[in-house]
Design a protein around this motif. Structure first.
Motif, PDB file in Angstrom:
ATOM      1  N   SER A 116      41.644  15.910  11.691  1.00 31.19           N
ATOM      2  CA  SER A 116      41.213  15.468  13.017  1.00 31.19           C
ATOM      3  C   SER A 116      39.853  16.074  13.342  1.00 31.19           C
ATOM      4  O   SER A 116      39.736  17.287  13.550  1.00 31.19           O
ATOM      5  CB  SER A 116      42.237  15.890  14.072  1.00 31.19           C
ATOM      6  N   LEU A 117      38.843  15.239  13.399  1.00 26.36           N
ATOM      7  CA  LEU A 117      37.505  15.721  13.749  1.00 26.36           C
ATOM      8  C   LEU A 117      37.492  16.266  15.176  1.00 26.36           C
ATOM      9  O   LEU A 117      36.766  17.219  15.480  1.00 26.36           O
ATOM     10  CB  LEU A 117      36.489  14.594  13.599  1.00 26.36           C
ATOM     11  N   GLU A 118      38.310  15.675  16.030  1.00 20.89           N
ATOM     12  CA  GLU A 118      38.370  16.130  17.423  1.00 20.89           C
ATOM     13  C   GLU A 118      38.911  17.559  17.505  1.00 20.89           C
ATOM     14  O   GLU A 118      38.373  18.402  18.236  1.00 20.89           O
ATOM     15  CB  GLU A 118      39.249  15.190  18.254  1.00 20.89           C
ATOM     16  N   LYS A 119      39.984  17.835  16.749  1.00 21.02           N
ATOM     17  CA  LYS A 119      40.549  19.185  16.759  1.00 21.02           C
ATOM     18  C   LYS A 119      39.582  20.195  16.155  1.00 21.02           C
ATOM     19  O   LYS A 119      39.466  21.327  16.636  1.00 21.02           O
ATOM     20  CB  LYS A 119      41.869  19.207  15.992  1.00 21.02           C
ATOM     21  N   ARG A 121      36.282  19.942  16.108  1.00 20.31           N
ATOM     22  CA  ARG A 121      35.177  20.118  17.054  1.00 20.31           C
ATOM     23  C   ARG A 121      35.588  21.023  18.215  1.00 20.31           C
ATOM     24  O   ARG A 121      34.797  21.865  18.672  1.00 20.31           O
ATOM     25  CB  ARG A 121      34.735  18.746  17.581  1.00 20.31           C
ATOM     26  N   ALA A 122      36.832  20.868  18.668  1.00 22.71           N
ATOM     27  CA  ALA A 122      37.304  21.674  19.807  1.00 22.71           C
ATOM     28  C   ALA A 122      37.347  23.161  19.475  1.00 22.71           C
ATOM     29  O   ALA A 122      37.236  23.999  20.376  1.00 22.71           O
ATOM     30  CB  ALA A 122      38.684  21.193  20.235  1.00 22.71           C
ATOM     31  N   GLN A 124      35.120  24.745  17.866  1.00 21.42           N
ATOM     32  CA  GLN A 124      33.733  25.236  17.846  1.00 21.42           C
ATOM     33  C   GLN A 124      33.508  26.224  16.692  1.00 21.42           C
ATOM     34  O   GLN A 124      33.045  27.348  16.895  1.00 21.42           O
ATOM     35  CB  GLN A 124      33.371  25.886  19.186  1.00 21.42           C
ATOM     36  N   ASN A 138      33.784  12.416   4.849  1.00 21.71           N
ATOM     37  CA  ASN A 138      33.598  12.947   6.201  1.00 21.71           C
ATOM     38  C   ASN A 138      32.456  13.949   6.296  1.00 21.71           C
ATOM     39  O   ASN A 138      32.276  14.574   7.340  1.00 21.71           O
ATOM     40  CB  ASN A 138      34.882  13.644   6.671  1.00 21.71           C
ATOM     41  N   GLN A 141      29.955  13.696   9.321  1.00 25.44           N
ATOM     42  CA  GLN A 141      30.566  14.033  10.614  1.00 25.44           C
ATOM     43  C   GLN A 141      30.864  15.522  10.721  1.00 25.44           C
ATOM     44  O   GLN A 141      30.706  16.120  11.785  1.00 25.44           O
ATOM     45  CB  GLN A 141      31.860  13.240  10.807  1.00 25.44           C
ATOM     46  N   ILE A 145      29.226  19.076  13.207  1.00 29.06           N
ATOM     47  CA  ILE A 145      29.999  20.069  13.958  1.00 29.06           C
ATOM     48  C   ILE A 145      29.553  21.480  13.614  1.00 29.06           C
ATOM     49  O   ILE A 145      29.364  22.329  14.496  1.00 29.06           O
ATOM     50  CB  ILE A 145      31.501  19.908  13.662  1.00 29.06           C
TER      51      ILE A 145
END
Length: 330
Positions: A116-119, A121-122, A124, A138, A141, A145
């Protein structure tokens, strides 16, 4: 089933697992795409060599996400708790080497093939570590990050490649001395096992190393050649590989039970299989070919801990040596 198949090897797709493992992707460790060679610090920066060229960091990374179990294992071996890991449950199931347990609080960022790119990124992170073959799609992307270290596991010789990759990762997190210490333990433990084998009159013992699993309802066996990392670890202890089958990129030959007739007759058969998916005690138990094999008739088919990860890092290498010593009763 799909997740189970992906768990059976360090990289590649499900289709590749059923036939051959994925290709190498990049060259030897230290090769770069931008002409730089070597490592260490340049101009105050940390320069790390990867399969995608050199990566520069202003300071050692402290918040690291690993998308491949080998590199998660290596971070743990260095005393670094990853901020995120791909598939915590799978890691805990397949990697049970001493000291390799995933510390608490590590965020699961999803499947190794589809994180999960969202997880990520979150979290940091200040560094992301990936398998060059598995995560290449990937890469762009992920680089958006954080800096990315991309390593290729299957470059020959795999044991040397693992140690080099481990050292480069250690450089990125400021743990080079610890990496050297852990790597030395492999040679020390191998020498210790060799001494115990010699003392027991088992020096130079011939073996075959296998991983058994079921794919699409069919029992399959991966036989490991000397191109694979696990036999290279065992060979350090003076053991001799009695499997000479054709090697794929990962150093494996995938066979059915009939293929086991090609194991050299005086070899001890060492195998890894999950408790709930063990063809050697299940599907093959009543098979005439299996029962007729020399190592079966002579009680020389010996299980290793199901959590002996044959495609791992330094702690897995140590675990392979420990489990082999136990199986051989030395």
């Amino acid at each position: 089933m799909q997740k189970m198949l992906r768990a059976l090897a360090t990289g590649g797709t499900v289709a590749a697992l059923l036939l051959t493992a994925v290709g190498c992707g990049s060259g030897t460790v230290g090769d770069t795409t931008d002409g730089e060679t070597g490592g260490g610090k340049a101009g105050g920066k940390i320069t790390v060599q990867t399969a995608q060229g050199s990566v520069s960091l202003d300071k050692p990374a402290t918040k690291v996400v690993a998308l491949e179990w080998t590199y998660t294992e290596e971070l743990v071996a260095l005393g670094v708790t990853p901020a995120g890991n791909a598939d915590n449950k799978g890691y805990g199931t397949w990697i049970t080497a001493k000291g390799a347990a995933l510390p608490g609080g590590v965020t699961d960022v999803g499947d190794r093939n589809e994180p999960s790119l969202e997880k990520i990124r979150a979290l940091q992170p200040d560094l992301i570590v990936i398998d060059n073959d598995r995560s290449k799609a990937n890469l762009k992307q992920l680089r958006a990050i954080a800096p990315v270290l991309s390593f290729t596991y299957t470059t020959k010789p795999q044991l040397e490649t693992m140690k080099k990759n481990f050292g480069e990762l250690a450089k990125a997190v400021g743990k080079e001395e610890k990496a050297a210490e852990v790597s030395r333990q492999i040679d020390m433990k191998a020498a210790d096992l060799k001494g115990r084998l010699d003392k027991a009159g088992k020096g130079g013992l011939k073996y075959a190393l296998a991983q058994g699993f079921t794919a699409n309802g069919t029992a399959s066996i991966r036989m490991l050649t000397d191109d694979a990392i696990a036999p290279q670890v065992l060979n350090l202890a003076g053991l001799k590989n009695g499997w000479k089958g054709q090697s794929d990129t990962w150093g494996m030959t995938t066979v059915g039970v009939e293929g086991l007739t090609k194991v050299e007759k005086d070899a001890t058969f060492l195998y890894v299989a999950a408790d709930n998916d063990n063809p050697f005690t299940g599907a093959f138990a009543g098979n005439a070919v299996w029962k007729g094999l020399d190592f079966v008739k002579n009680d020389k088919a010996l299980p290793l801990d199901p959590g002996t990860w044959l495609f791992g890092g330094p702690l897995s290498a140590l675990h392979i040596l420990d489990e082999t010593g136990k199986a051989l009763k030395v």
